[in-house]
Design an enzyme around this catalytic site. Structure first.
Site, PDB file in Angstrom:
ATOM      1  N   ARG A   1       1.813   2.729  -8.379  1.00 56.25           N
ATOM      2  CA  ARG A   1       3.164   3.263  -7.603  1.00 56.25           C
ATOM      3  C   ARG A   1       2.355   1.607  -6.075  1.00 56.25           C
ATOM      4  O   ARG A   1       2.729   0.175  -6.939  1.00 56.25           O
ATOM      5  CB  ARG A   1       4.056   4.099  -6.771  1.00 56.25           C
ATOM      6  CG  ARG A   1       4.967   3.371  -6.157  1.00 56.25           C
ATOM      7  CD  ARG A   1       4.837   2.371  -4.366  1.00 56.25           C
ATOM      8  NE  ARG A   1       3.730   3.760  -3.449  1.00 56.25           N
ATOM      9  CZ  ARG A   1       3.534   2.862  -2.824  1.00 56.25           C
ATOM     10  NH1 ARG A   1       4.132   1.749  -2.097  1.00 56.25           N
ATOM     11  NH2 ARG A   1       2.893   4.028  -2.238  1.00 56.25           N
ATOM     12  N   ASP A   2       1.519   2.158  -5.357  1.00 59.55           N
ATOM     13  CA  ASP A   2       1.092   1.310  -4.628  1.00 59.55           C
ATOM     14  C   ASP A   2      -0.043  -0.007  -5.164  1.00 59.55           C
ATOM     15  O   ASP A   2       0.073  -1.682  -4.504  1.00 59.55           O
ATOM     16  CB  ASP A   2      -0.008   2.026  -3.921  1.00 59.55           C
ATOM     17  CG  ASP A   2       0.069   0.571  -2.028  1.00 59.55           C
ATOM     18  OD1 ASP A   2       1.200  -0.023  -2.217  1.00 59.55           O
ATOM     19  OD2 ASP A   2       0.071   1.681  -1.017  1.00 59.55           O
TER      20      ASP A   2
ATOM     21  N   HIS B   1      -2.872   8.523   4.332  1.00 63.66           N
ATOM     22  CA  HIS B   1      -2.672   7.358   2.737  1.00 63.66           C
ATOM     23  C   HIS B   1      -3.775   5.950   4.185  1.00 63.66           C
ATOM     24  O   HIS B   1      -3.113   5.599   4.575  1.00 63.66           O
ATOM     25  CB  HIS B   1      -1.407   6.775   2.962  1.00 63.66           C
ATOM     26  CG  HIS B   1      -1.140   5.971   1.616  1.00 63.66           C
ATOM     27  ND1 HIS B   1      -0.744   6.020   0.656  1.00 63.66           N
ATOM     28  CD2 HIS B   1      -0.927   4.454   2.568  1.00 63.66           C
ATOM     29  CE1 HIS B   1      -0.217   4.592   0.212  1.00 63.66           C
ATOM     30  NE2 HIS B   1      -1.011   3.393   1.079  1.00 63.66           N
TER      31      HIS B   1
ATOM     32  N   CYS C   1       0.102  -4.627   0.098  1.00 62.53           N
ATOM     33  CA  CYS C   1       1.442  -4.257   0.819  1.00 62.53           C
ATOM     34  C   CYS C   1       1.683  -5.432   1.325  1.00 62.53           C
ATOM     35  O   CYS C   1       1.240  -6.534   1.818  1.00 62.53           O
ATOM     36  CB  CYS C   1       1.722  -3.215   2.861  1.00 62.53           C
ATOM     37  SG  CYS C   1       3.089  -3.711   3.293  1.00 62.53           S
TER      38      CYS C   1
ATOM     39  N   ASN D   1      -5.725  -0.105  -1.260  1.00 66.24           N
ATOM     40  CA  ASN D   1      -5.665   0.741  -1.270  1.00 66.24           C
ATOM     41  C   ASN D   1      -7.213   1.717  -1.160  1.00 66.24           C
ATOM     42  O   ASN D   1      -7.936   0.825  -2.209  1.00 66.24           O
ATOM     43  CB  ASN D   1      -4.565   2.148  -2.035  1.00 66.24           C
ATOM     44  CG  ASN D   1      -3.738   1.581  -1.883  1.00 66.24           C
ATOM     45  OD1 ASN D   1      -2.768   2.816  -0.577  1.00 66.24           O
ATOM     46  ND2 ASN D   1      -3.005   0.873  -2.750  1.00 66.24           N
TER      47      ASN D   1
END
Lengths: 315, 315
Positions: free
Chosen positions: B15-16, B212, B245, B254
């Protein structure tokens, strides 16, 4: 306004960093690096290493670098020495601080300096005797002792806490003025650091203690946090993360000075060092060392917008 | 032999990570990634994001990925949803876990989902109402709520602790079954993490809490250590460190799953995940995503020789 607690960041890029690079810097470049680090707020720099020039040609100008560094105002210049001969050369040139190093792992010590750890301890005793037998200048030299591979060894694997603690006791008893605990090969983890450093600090009492971490497995800064928890307030780091150990495969990478200063300042501690000045020096050095791997998150991503508010942010 | 404490590592690479890459993976590739993660010991994976496909084409197959993931044994498949419509789609497809996210920074929330944080809170209330008004399957869906930019924002700078804590209280009161505190832009430092997460855990009590973190400024794993200290036992991470992001410049990254598992296992905690299996999956994914930046210290340097002795090493 509260006064922030001081923490020391000792630059080892000129020693641990340069021993791994392909390009030999000129003496003037090394001194320029030192001068600019001092301007950025750095106080203690390991300016060179008194190893045999045949083994590391980068340090053939050790005496010249040391002499030049001694003329830089506000710099506490130190040098690494692997044996008695190196210590004699460092003291003779007039350095006020000498760092001796041996490995907790006997196998690593054999590879690194071709003698057993026990023989290196005896060598350190001789250095202390020699220093104390010299004139008043010699007698006032600060002799630091470092324990390398204190968290494990790429050759022999596990290193027992009791081995490290025993060595620290022996080195203190022999006359060490400072102790450095080094994760030479990047094996340490935070739990291990916290546990060992608490025990080391309980033994060393008023003798200053520093940690020397590598970021080989990504835990370098996490280990700094753990060492801070344990009470350590002095850390070695290398501008741009240059460095490693010739006998530790892929162990390139001392913790990066810019990122270490960023971490420590973010934690509310006072390093006295200006990160933006470090980034500018880093650019200069990177130009001198083409093709060398420079690391660094702050160099890549920049400081957070909130960085100047850090005293307010850290409750 | 002692039983090690469990810690959860939630994979967010699908996802990220995937929202930032150039290549669109096939549904089958995404499911293959999920299956292999489960084989490696991963339990919870954020398998996709129910954002409008026009905004992130990578997630046009969100429903197919979710349906496929629901057929993988032993996988707790979750999906991110940015709004009520996304939540409806996720619940309709049969997912048992839905993660809603809003930003503590109003400016970031406006950029990210084009509404104020207060409007996003109202949206979350509607999602809870809708879930509870559905059939028994809908009613049993776990609704997690994440607070993004909880440690600062690249647009608005500082984010107050009180803002984050107020949002956590509001989200709990609205019916959140889990809380995630996110350093979306990589601004957090360990002192800040320790302080904030202690306060969050005091509010959330029995409601599960995850962190996170991004490694943008090198402190990702140091922040994990600080969160562990505070009592957090669940962390998001991304295989190979993929992610970021779109509205946080240079915020790619991440924390890396392999390195996070290495840290947690080194700390004596039990992730249930096999690092060597992760490294093999990473190689496959890297082949699918040419040119994307993969990070990772363990992938580069390998595990320490002492890693299998970690239970003995960590006292």
């Amino acid at each position: 306004m509260t006064t922030r607690e001081k923490v020391q960041v000792r630059e080892v890029g000129l020693r641990d960093g340069l021993q791994m690079v392909q390009t030999i810097l000129s003496t003037e470049q090394k001194l320029e690096w030192c001068r600019r680090m001092v301007d950025a707020g750095s106080v203690e720099i390991e300016v060179t290493s008194f190893v045999p020039p045949k083994i590391v040609p980068q340090f053939a100008d050790a005496a010249e670098v040391a002499r030049g560094a001694l003329e830089i105002p506000n710099l506490h210049a130190a040098a690494l020495v692997p044996n008695l001969k190196g210590a004699q050369r460092a003291i003779e040139v007039g350095l006020r601080k000498v760092h001796y190093v041996l490995s907790a792992s006997n196998e690593h010590n054999l590879k690194n300096v071709r003698r057993t750890t026990a023989e290196s301890v005896e060598d350190f005793r001789r250095i202390v005797v020699e220093r104390d037998a010299g004139g008043s200048t010699s007698r006032s030299v600060t002799l630091g002792a470092g324990v390398a591979t204190a968290f494990g060894c790429t050759i022999s694997g596990r290193v027992e806490e009791s081995t490290v603690l025993g060595l620290v006791e022996t080195l203190l008893e022999a006359g060490a003025d400072e102790i450095t605990i080094a994760d030479t090969v990047g094996y340490a983890n935070p739990g291990q650091v916290r546990a060992l450093m608490r025990k080391v600090l309980a033994i060393t009492k008023d003798v200053p203690v520093a940690c020397h971490f590598h970021d080989t497995r990504g835990l370098g800064l996490a280990n700094v946090v753990a060492a801070l928890d344990a009470g350590v307030r002095s850390f070695d780091s290398s501008l741009g993360g240059l460095g490693g150990c010739p006998f530790a495969p892929n162990a390139t990478g001392n913790i990066n000075t810019e990122d270490t200063v960023f971490l420590l300042e973010s934690e509310g501690l006072d390093t006295g060092i200006d990160i933006n000045a470090l980034l500018a020096i880093r650019e200069t050095i990177a130009g001198w060392l083409p093709g060398e791997p420079f690391t660094g998150a702050i160099a890549r991503a920049g400081l957070p917008k909130t960085f100047d508010l850090r005293e307010a942010v850290v409750a």
